[in-house]
Design an enzyme around this catalytic site. Structure first.
Site, mmCIF file in Angstrom:
data_model
loop_
_atom_site.group_PDB
_atom_site.id
_atom_site.type_symbol
_atom_site.label_atom_id
_atom_site.label_comp_id
_atom_site.label_asym_id
_atom_site.label_seq_id
_atom_site.Cartn_x
_atom_site.Cartn_y
_atom_site.Cartn_z
ATOM 1 N N GLU A 230 5.513 78.163 -1.814
ATOM 2 C CA GLU A 230 6.037 78.051 -0.441
ATOM 3 C C GLU A 230 7.529 77.722 -0.444
ATOM 4 O OE1 GLU A 230 4.432 78.032 2.939
ATOM 5 O OE2 GLU A 230 2.962 79.257 1.894
ATOM 6 N N ASP B 177 -3.491 83.534 7.068
ATOM 7 C CA ASP B 177 -3.362 82.573 5.965
ATOM 8 C C ASP B 177 -2.584 81.356 6.460
ATOM 9 O OD1 ASP B 177 -3.572 81.685 3.183
ATOM 10 O OD2 ASP B 177 -1.416 81.999 3.071
ATOM 11 N N SER B 178 -2.720 80.250 5.728
ATOM 12 C CA SER B 178 -1.951 79.052 6.078
ATOM 13 C C SER B 178 -0.447 79.328 5.978
ATOM 14 C CB SER B 178 -2.322 77.914 5.128
ATOM 15 O OG SER B 178 -2.027 78.305 3.798
ATOM 16 N N THR C 208 -4.754 82.466 -2.545
ATOM 17 C CA THR C 208 -3.999 83.713 -2.370
ATOM 18 C C THR C 208 -2.500 83.551 -2.637
ATOM 19 O OG1 THR C 208 -3.949 83.292 0.014
ATOM 20 C CG2 THR C 208 -5.687 84.725 -0.820
ATOM 21 N N HIS C 209 -2.043 82.316 -2.798
ATOM 22 C CA HIS C 209 -0.648 82.102 -3.197
ATOM 23 C C HIS C 209 -0.422 82.374 -4.690
ATOM 24 C CE1 HIS C 209 -0.255 79.981 0.612
ATOM 25 N NE2 HIS C 209 1.025 79.761 0.392
ATOM 26 N N CYS D 234 -7.366 83.453 2.994
ATOM 27 C CA CYS D 234 -7.040 82.109 2.532
ATOM 28 C C CYS D 234 -8.341 81.499 2.033
ATOM 29 C CB CYS D 234 -6.487 81.316 3.715
ATOM 30 S SG CYS D 234 -6.188 79.581 3.391
ATOM 31 N N ASN D 235 -8.352 81.086 0.774
ATOM 32 C CA ASN D 235 -9.582 80.513 0.224
ATOM 33 C C ASN D 235 -9.922 79.188 0.879
ATOM 34 O OD1 ASN D 235 -10.467 82.064 -2.483
ATOM 35 N ND2 ASN D 235 -8.283 82.256 -2.143
ATOM 36 N N THR D 236 -8.886 78.388 1.166
ATOM 37 C CA THR D 236 -9.127 77.071 1.747
ATOM 38 C C THR D 236 -9.800 77.222 3.110
ATOM 39 O OG1 THR D 236 -7.122 76.389 0.603
ATOM 40 C CG2 THR D 236 -8.015 74.859 2.230
ATOM 41 N N TYR E 91 -2.519 73.950 3.598
ATOM 42 C CA TYR E 91 -3.796 73.437 4.095
ATOM 43 C C TYR E 91 -4.577 72.739 2.978
ATOM 44 C CZ TYR E 91 -3.849 76.253 8.478
ATOM 45 O OH TYR E 91 -3.610 76.797 9.716
ATOM 46 N N GLY E 92 -4.193 73.026 1.734
ATOM 47 C CA GLY E 92 -5.004 72.653 0.567
ATOM 48 C C GLY E 92 -5.411 71.200 0.451
HETATM 49 N N1 DGL Z 1 -3.393 80.506 0.321
HETATM 50 C C1 DGL Z 1 -4.397 79.568 0.597
HETATM 51 C C2 DGL Z 1 -5.638 79.710 -0.233
HETATM 52 O O1 DGL Z 1 -5.969 80.814 -0.619
HETATM 53 C C3 DGL Z 1 -4.099 78.134 0.888
HETATM 54 C C4 DGL Z 1 -2.887 77.491 0.439
HETATM 55 C C5 DGL Z 1 -2.676 76.175 1.139
HETATM 56 O O2 DGL Z 1 -2.319 76.227 2.320
HETATM 57 O O3 DGL Z 1 -2.882 75.140 0.531
HETATM 58 O O4 DGL Z 1 -6.319 78.740 -0.492
#
Ligand code: DGL
Length: 276
Positions: free
Chosen positions: A161, A13-14, A196-197, A76-78, A45-46
């Site tokens: 975060e 994950d990021s 996932t956050h 991580c979805n992104t 990463y978003g």
């Molecule tokens: N946890 C990550 C997700 O599921 C990304 C969060 C991020 O880095 O912006 O998208």
């Protein structure tokens, strides 16, 4: 890597968000070994471009491959939205066609029919995931009769975060995006936490979402999907080591990672810092 080489499952994950997925992997599949990698130094990463998310994710996957992981989950979805397909189609055949990289978006969408009755789905996610329209496009392929509304929640990952998820200041931003998505489609009966956050904000999210609407974190869905995948792919399952261990790696300072990760997992974490 030869087919006889065995190793742990890589979870990437990021930052900290993937821990909400790892938590369910370890609950449902406790016998396996895991390496968790958080690119905390470069999170979130978003808001980043497609090119950067791909570049960072490819580096992380390569690192986990070098550590001997035959299978890597982009928790991580992104990264799943912006990098997974390129890695699967373009990179894997060159690096090692026997390894696999899987994401979190498809396993979530596959379960929609058992979650919704109105067929109206809301997805709360990062700006990057929403811009990619991955949830809408994938759902159109599998369930064209469903209607997906996606809403970017750019303030939610920074709140998590920075350890502010439980603080009173978080309420304003939690409520803001929920009100907006429900205004856009009042028939939504299922809200997917497509980042996932976000499970770290669950108590506040639940408090602002009307009771008739279910709020769905992905961890359990993704863990059940992994379990099913391993059952269907014995050739991969046999390459995974099983000593019930987890190694934590972060690109940031370990003391920060250990403190915040312990909150996510509600147990002590001791990480190692790695360069990517
Ligand atoms: N946890 C990550 C997700 O599921 C990304 C969060 C991020 O880095 O912006 O998208």
């Amino acid at each position: 890597m030869s087919l006889s080489e065995r190793g742990p499952i890589g979870v990437f994950d990021s930052g900290y968000g993937g821990l909400t997925i790892l938590r369910d992997f370890r609950r449902l599949l406790p016998e396996y070994d895991y390496i968790y990698l958080g690119d905390n130094a470069r999170a979130p990463y978003g808001n980043r471009s497609f090119e950067l998310v791909y570049e960072f994710t490819a580096q992380a996957v390569n690192h986990l491959f070098e550590q001997g992981c035959p299978l890597v989950i982009l928790a991580c979805n992104t990264a799943s939205a912006k990098a997974l397909r390129t890695i699967q189609v373009q990179d894997l055949p060159e690096i090692d066609p026997t390894r696999r990289v899987l994401g979190v978006i498809r396993p979530t969408i596959e379960r929609l029919p058992e979650l919704t009755t109105t067929g109206h789905i809301g997805v709360l996610a990062t700006p990057g995931t929403v811009l990619s329209r991955s949830y809408t496009l994938e759902t159109e392929k599998l369930f064209p009769e469903m209607k997906v509304t996606e809403k970017a929640c750019p303030m939610w990952v920074p709140l998590v975060e920075n350890g502010e998820a439980d603080m009173p200041g978080a309420d304003y931003f939690v409520r803001k995006y929920i009100d907006a998505i429900l205004l856009e489609d009042p028939e939504i009966d299922t809200l997917i936490l497509g980042c996932t956050h976000y499970p770290m904000l669950y108590p506040k999210i639940r408090a602002y979402v009307p009771e008739r609407i279910s709020v769905v974190p992905q961890g359990n869905l993704v863990a059940e999907s992994l379990k099913d995948y391993l059952k269907r792919h014995p050739e991969m399952d046999s390459r995974l080591t099983r000593n019930g261990t987890t190694i934590y790696e972060t690109t940031e300072a370990t003391f920060k990672f250990d403190t915040i990760s312990s909150l996510f997992l509600q147990s002590p974490v001791s990480s190692v810092q790695i360069p990517l």
